[in-house]
Design a protein around this motif. Structure first.
Motif, PDB file in Angstrom:
ATOM      1  N   LEU A 182      10.060   4.890  -1.240  1.00  0.00           N
ATOM      2  CA  LEU A 182      10.886   5.759  -0.404  1.00  0.00           C
ATOM      3  C   LEU A 182      10.947   5.244   1.028  1.00  0.00           C
ATOM      4  CD1 LEU A 182       9.650   9.237  -1.697  1.00  0.00           C
ATOM      5  CD2 LEU A 182      11.960   8.313  -1.981  1.00  0.00           C
ATOM      6  N   GLN A 229      12.277  12.192  -4.281  1.00  0.00           N
ATOM      7  CA  GLN A 229      10.897  11.819  -4.581  1.00  0.00           C
ATOM      8  C   GLN A 229      10.534  12.174  -6.021  1.00  0.00           C
ATOM      9  OE1 GLN A 229       6.975  12.223  -2.032  1.00  0.00           O
ATOM     10  NE2 GLN A 229       7.541  14.242  -2.787  1.00  0.00           N
ATOM     11  N   ARG A 250       5.911   6.637  -2.826  1.00  0.00           N
ATOM     12  CA  ARG A 250       5.985   6.801  -1.368  1.00  0.00           C
ATOM     13  C   ARG A 250       6.362   5.485  -0.680  1.00  0.00           C
ATOM     14  NH1 ARG A 250       4.476  11.391   1.945  1.00  0.00           N
ATOM     15  NH2 ARG A 250       5.011  13.128   0.617  1.00  0.00           N
TER      16      ARG A 250
END
Length: 233
Positions: free
Chosen positions: A51, A68, A48
């Motif tokens: 990203l 993801q 996360r």
């Protein structure tokens, strides 16, 4: 409670995780599940962060969900199918039952009911699927819009989720108040687009006088937010 000049607003939008419920309550409930899958959660949290830091996140990925999974598969050293299966089993479906065991923040659902009755448009924008929380403590029926930034293709604090929020609500960004607990994601993110922002802080922070220099309101209890928006003693 600390406020700046709010001006006129037509819509109030809320983050979910850590905003409609306190993170500390959720962490206490989910701890056994987290410890059982600590290796996966460590990798997932790393993905996360990767990203969000990727330059593509600002304008949005073509397919954030698949991107993801690709990042996650690399971190876990497995196939994309295996990574997707673990993601669904541990996070999306695995965390769902825990939300049935925690209560919304005191006064949050009641405030949203009153805001809806007062004529404000209501929206939820989360980095996780809102449907993971079921009926969202009775709030779902009052919502004009529910959005997952994953489906939009960009994680907060990218401007893209907030642009989508304004577009779908059909309300100018400057007439939307966004409420969240993360200063970076829920205050800095919407402020970049010209929205108003409310920062929901821990109770102790409020007692210590912590406040944001850019949020339009810093509050520790939903009764404070209600007075700020609807007025009253």
């Amino acid at each position: 409670m600390y406020t700046l000049n709010l001006g006129e607003i037509d819509a109030v939008a809320f983050d979910i995780d850590g905003t409609l419920y306190r993170n500390i309550v959720f962490y206490a409930k989910v701890l056994p599940h987290y410890l059982k899958h600590w290796h996966f959660f460590r990798k997932f949290n790393k993905v996360r962060k990767m990203l969000r830091a990727d330059k593509r996140n600002e304008r949005g990925y073509n397919d954030l969900y698949r991107t993801q999974i690709g990042f996650l598969a690399k971190e876990l050293g497995c196939t994309m199918l295996e990574a997707e299966q673990q993601l669904n089993y541990i996070v999306y479906e695995g965390l769902r039952p825990f939300f049935e065991k925690i209560n919304a923040c005191h006064g949050s659902a009641e405030l949203i009911h009153r805001l809806k009755a007062a004529g404000f448009k209501i929206a939820l924008l989360s980095d996780f699927p809102p449907e993971q929380k079921g009926e969202i403590w009775g709030i779902k029926k009052d919502c004009d819009l529910l959005l997952s930034s994953e489906l939009i293709g960009a994680l907060k604090p990218s401007s893209r989720p907030f642009e989508e929020l304004a577009e779908k609500l059909e309300v100018p960004a400057e007439r939307i108040l966004y409420i969240g607990n993360s200063h970076k994601y829920d205050v800095e993110g919407p402020k970049k687009l010209g929205m108003k922002a409310g920062w929901f802080i821990p109770w102790l922070w409020g007692k210590l006088g912590v406040k944001s220099k850019i949020a339009d309101i810093t509050f520790r209890h939903y009764s404070q937010l209600e007075k700020f928006i609807l007025g009253g003693e």
